[in-house]
Design a protein around this motif. Structure first.
Motif, PDB file in Angstrom:
ATOM      1  N   LYS A 196     100.656 -20.357  14.399  1.00 12.65           N
ATOM      2  CA  LYS A 196     100.118 -20.871  13.146  1.00 12.65           C
ATOM      3  C   LYS A 196      98.790 -20.209  12.771  1.00 12.65           C
ATOM      4  O   LYS A 196      98.197 -20.556  11.762  1.00 12.65           O
ATOM      5  CB  LYS A 196      99.900 -22.389  13.272  1.00 12.65           C
ATOM      6  CG  LYS A 196     101.173 -23.173  13.530  1.00 12.65           C
ATOM      7  CD  LYS A 196     102.131 -23.064  12.364  1.00 12.65           C
ATOM      8  CE  LYS A 196     103.401 -23.865  12.596  1.00 12.65           C
ATOM      9  NZ  LYS A 196     103.170 -25.301  12.663  1.00 12.65           N
ATOM     10  N   PRO A 218      98.768 -15.938   8.490  1.00 13.88           N
ATOM     11  CA  PRO A 218      99.177 -16.489   7.194  1.00 13.88           C
ATOM     12  C   PRO A 218     100.671 -16.764   7.161  1.00 13.88           C
ATOM     13  O   PRO A 218     101.470 -16.086   7.828  1.00 13.88           O
ATOM     14  CB  PRO A 218      98.789 -15.385   6.209  1.00 13.88           C
ATOM     15  CG  PRO A 218      97.742 -14.593   6.901  1.00 13.88           C
ATOM     16  CD  PRO A 218      98.073 -14.651   8.357  1.00 13.88           C
ATOM     17  N   TRP A 219     101.063 -17.761   6.370  1.00 17.21           N
ATOM     18  CA  TRP A 219     102.471 -18.134   6.327  1.00 17.21           C
ATOM     19  C   TRP A 219     103.317 -17.011   5.739  1.00 17.21           C
ATOM     20  O   TRP A 219     104.514 -16.910   6.055  1.00 17.21           O
ATOM     21  CB  TRP A 219     102.655 -19.414   5.511  1.00 17.21           C
ATOM     22  CG  TRP A 219     102.298 -19.303   4.062  1.00 17.21           C
ATOM     23  CD1 TRP A 219     101.115 -19.635   3.475  1.00 17.21           C
ATOM     24  CD2 TRP A 219     103.134 -18.824   3.001  1.00 17.21           C
ATOM     25  NE1 TRP A 219     101.156 -19.385   2.120  1.00 17.21           N
ATOM     26  CE2 TRP A 219     102.387 -18.897   1.798  1.00 17.21           C
ATOM     27  CE3 TRP A 219     104.438 -18.348   2.943  1.00 17.21           C
ATOM     28  CZ2 TRP A 219     102.898 -18.502   0.575  1.00 17.21           C
ATOM     29  CZ3 TRP A 219     104.955 -17.946   1.718  1.00 17.21           C
ATOM     30  CH2 TRP A 219     104.192 -18.028   0.557  1.00 17.21           C
ATOM     31  N   ARG A 232      98.404 -22.467  -1.604  1.00 20.58           N
ATOM     32  CA  ARG A 232      97.756 -23.427  -0.707  1.00 20.58           C
ATOM     33  C   ARG A 232      98.709 -24.561  -0.327  1.00 20.58           C
ATOM     34  O   ARG A 232      98.688 -25.043   0.813  1.00 20.58           O
ATOM     35  CB  ARG A 232      96.501 -23.982  -1.369  1.00 20.58           C
ATOM     36  CG  ARG A 232      95.357 -22.994  -1.436  1.00 20.58           C
ATOM     37  CD  ARG A 232      94.048 -23.683  -1.820  1.00 20.58           C
ATOM     38  NE  ARG A 232      94.119 -24.239  -3.170  1.00 20.58           N
ATOM     39  CZ  ARG A 232      93.739 -23.586  -4.256  1.00 20.58           C
ATOM     40  NH1 ARG A 232      93.273 -22.350  -4.158  1.00 20.58           N
ATOM     41  NH2 ARG A 232      93.804 -24.161  -5.450  1.00 20.58           N
ATOM     42  N   ASP A 269     101.012 -23.237   2.293  1.00 17.02           N
ATOM     43  CA  ASP A 269     100.285 -23.114   3.562  1.00 17.02           C
ATOM     44  C   ASP A 269     100.123 -24.475   4.241  1.00 17.02           C
ATOM     45  O   ASP A 269     100.280 -24.584   5.463  1.00 17.02           O
ATOM     46  CB  ASP A 269      98.920 -22.482   3.301  1.00 17.02           C
ATOM     47  CG  ASP A 269      98.120 -22.290   4.576  1.00 17.02           C
ATOM     48  OD1 ASP A 269      98.561 -21.542   5.456  1.00 17.02           O
ATOM     49  OD2 ASP A 269      97.051 -22.919   4.692  1.00 17.02           O
ATOM     50  N   SER A 290     101.875 -25.468   7.912  1.00 14.03           N
ATOM     51  CA  SER A 290     100.913 -25.529   9.018  1.00 14.03           C
ATOM     52  C   SER A 290     100.607 -26.944   9.482  1.00 14.03           C
ATOM     53  O   SER A 290     100.252 -27.143  10.643  1.00 14.03           O
ATOM     54  CB  SER A 290      99.599 -24.835   8.619  1.00 14.03           C
ATOM     55  OG  SER A 290      99.025 -25.457   7.480  1.00 14.03           O
ATOM     56  N   TYR A 344      93.990 -16.780   3.054  1.00  9.36           N
ATOM     57  CA  TYR A 344      95.339 -17.353   3.121  1.00  9.36           C
ATOM     58  C   TYR A 344      95.868 -17.621   1.706  1.00  9.36           C
ATOM     59  O   TYR A 344      96.370 -18.701   1.397  1.00  9.36           O
ATOM     60  CB  TYR A 344      95.345 -18.650   3.927  1.00  9.36           C
ATOM     61  CG  TYR A 344      95.288 -18.449   5.419  1.00  9.36           C
ATOM     62  CD1 TYR A 344      96.170 -19.095   6.269  1.00  9.36           C
ATOM     63  CD2 TYR A 344      94.355 -17.595   5.981  1.00  9.36           C
ATOM     64  CE1 TYR A 344      96.113 -18.903   7.642  1.00  9.36           C
ATOM     65  CE2 TYR A 344      94.290 -17.388   7.336  1.00  9.36           C
ATOM     66  CZ  TYR A 344      95.170 -18.046   8.174  1.00  9.36           C
ATOM     67  OH  TYR A 344      95.119 -17.832   9.528  1.00  9.36           O
TER      68      TYR A 344
END
Length: 568
Positions: free
Chosen positions: A108, A111-112, A226, A229, A233, A483
């Motif tokens: 994690k 970045p996704w 965001r 993300d 996460s 991110y």
């Protein structure tokens, strides 16, 4: 006739001498050619009721043993260490180890986009299982709601201009976070679809959504990033919370009002006119022409005209302003005024996204995006050519030789490039904290381009490629640090590199009937546009090479390619 055989009339009954029971005679069809005659005993039944197969090995011969035992369907690929001997295998092992294989987990800390892009480039059978499974505490199954949330998020990303690979990565990330591991997203230019199959014996569930309207709002785009993300996460991010955040994103208003967008369009055209040698009077003339074109385009949009005619309407006032200055013999550079207006209209964002989709293997989406760019450019050409043709008929002093006169004003041009990037950020509705980075990135891009093209005498196409590559590199690094999406840091920064002057002089030569001069200019403009797109994508890929593939313990150079078309 033999004495021990009597003829029995047809249809009469016979008596069995052993049992004394009457037997009904059988028909002629019941007699078999292999039935023994009367008076001859039946042969004894075979000892083995199951006869041998013709493929059985005869007695006295031994069967050949296979060289390798049969393999399993659940084996690691070549190069993976087995748990028994911790040695790298050169091929597929024969059996699955008793204690299984190590579980692949995606860290994690990255970045996704990188985590999901890594999974997206894996076959579905090799993807790691979800680390979090959504609790079934809502009324009804959670699978349709997860697919609906996935499509709604993807719709905002695709409508905002995000690349097809990043949209698919976001879809896979949302579905994977809520426990849908066997999920396949698909993105085309206007159609989004996602399919989920719980197992090989269950029916798949497929949902789709069509993107009918597109809008430029990078503030909304960053908010969606965001949200994705947080979903990928955070362990306790429920569906209800995701839907609530998504509704807030849709309700949010644009950060800049309409009048600010019109003023920003004028400032962009004025800054672009100073990049190509204009003075302050030229700055204001180009700004006024661009603002008139923007208002005319808004009027056409309000009347429901297609986007093609909106670009035709927006391209006419800047060209008319330049023709008017030429007819008045004001001494101002009419070419700089028209070039500044073209800078504000060239669809650089769609061009970069189209080329990026093509380089990453999404050819259908790339072809559709590039076709859209072609239509918009044709609309600009129609608007400018209409005005230029009228100016030529009125004997306007439009001199194509002005393209050969190059003015070097480093300080003014750097400030103009930064102003162009700043106004471009406002037009893209970017968040305020990203404006400064994009403005500086645009200034760096112009410094690199001018240093290569003016000082080192590098060809314009090569200099543009290097400058755009640095823009993509810095934009990708900034997006990884925050991110977020790389578009807010990249799209506005490539504004100073757009081929406005080459486009104008090519169109002017066509209006004057000089094809020999116009076609090379238009070819150079197309080459510069492709150089910008390829440079941005190359810079982004170079930034990804600096980081290790998420969850992998091997060399990053072994990362899977985006698409495999020829087996390489």
């Amino acid at each position: 006739m033999r004495p021990d055989r009597q003829q029995v009339p047809r249809g009469a009954s016979t008596v069995d001498t052993d049992t004394g029971e009457n037997q009904k005679p059988q028909s002629d069809e019941a007699h078999s050619a292999f039935t023994p005659p009367l008076g001859i005993p039946m042969p004894p039944p075979p000892e083995d009721e199951h006869p041998t197969s013709e493929f059985a090995v005869p007695n006295g011969l031994t069967a050949e043993t296979s060289i390798e035992p049969e393999g399993s369907a659940f084996v690691p690929p070549p190069g993976v260490k087995t748990p028994q001997n911790n040695q790298t295998t050169g091929g597929f092992p024969a059996i699955t180890p008793a204690n299984g294989f190590p579980v692949v987990r995606l860290t994690k800390d990255a970045p996704w986009q990188d985590r999901m892009r890594t999974m997206l480039r894996m076959p579905i059978s090799e993807r790691p299982t979800p680390e979090r499974v959504e609790q079934q505490d809502e009324t009804g199954p959670a699978v349709p709601r997860v697919l609906d949330l996935t499509l709604r998020i993807a719709e905002l990303l695709l409508a905002g201009g995000e690349g097809a690979e990043d949209v698919e990565a976001a879809m896979l990330g949302v579905a994977h976070a809520y426990g849908l591991d066997r999920c396949e997203p698909t993105v085309t230019f206007t159609l989004l679809s996602v399919s989920y199959q719980p197992s090989l014996v269950d029916d798949p569930v497929t949902a789709s959504r069509t993107v009918r309207r597109r809008g430029t709002d990078y503030t909304r785009l960053s908010a969606v990033f965001r949200l994705v993300d947080d979903i990928t996460s955070q362990e306790e991010f429920t569906l209800e919370e995701a839907y609530r955040r998504l509704a807030e994103i849709r309700r949010n208003r644009h950060p800049y009002p309409g009048w600010a967008l019109t003023v920003a369009g004028g400032g962009l055209a004025g800054a672009a006119s100073m990049l190509v040698g204009g003075d302050w009077p030229v700055f204001f003339a180009a700004a006024i022409g661009a603002m008139l074109g923007d208002r005319l385009a808004w009027l056409a949009s309000g009347r429901g005209l297609p986007e093609f005619y909106q670009f035709v309407a927006a391209a006419m006032p800047p060209a008319a302003m330049g023709v008017a200055l030429s007819l008045m013999n004001s001494g101002l550079q009419a070419s700089a005024v028209i070039t500044g207006g073209l800078f504000a209209l060239i669809p650089g964002r769609a061009l970069v996204a189209g080329v990026q989709d093509g380089l990453t293997g999404y050819y259908i989406t790339a072809a559709a995006r590039l076709l859209e760019v072609g239509y918009l450019i044709v609309g600009i050409v129609c608007g400018v050519l209409t005005v230029l043709y009228g100016g030529v008929q009125l004997d306007a002093k439009l001199n194509p030789e002005a393209a050969l006169r190059h003015v070097e004003r480093p300080v003014i041009q750097i400030l103009a490039a930064m102003l162009l990037a700043l106004t471009f950020c406002i037009l893209l509705q970017q968040e305020r904290h990203t404006v400064l980075f994009a403005t500086l990135n645009g200034g760096v891009a112009w410094v690199v381009y001018a240093a290569l093209a003016d000082t080192a005498d590098v060809p314009p196409v090569a200099a543009t490629t290097v400058a755009a590559g640095l823009v993509g590199l810095f934009g990708q690094l900034l997006s990884r640090y925050r991110y977020a999406s790389a578009l807010p840091y990249v799209t506005a920064a490539i504004g100073p590199l757009l081929p406005g002057s080459a486009t104008y002089f090519g169109l002017l030569a066509l209006a004057q009937g000089n094809l020999d001069r116009g076609i090379p200019f238009l070819t150079q403009a197309a080459a510069l546009a492709l150089a910008i797109a390829i440079g941005v994508n190359l810079g982004g890929e170079a930034a990804r090479l600096f980081l290790k593939t998420p969850g992998a313990t091997i060399d990053p150079s072994g990362r899977r390619a985006a698409k495999r078309t020829r087996g390489f």
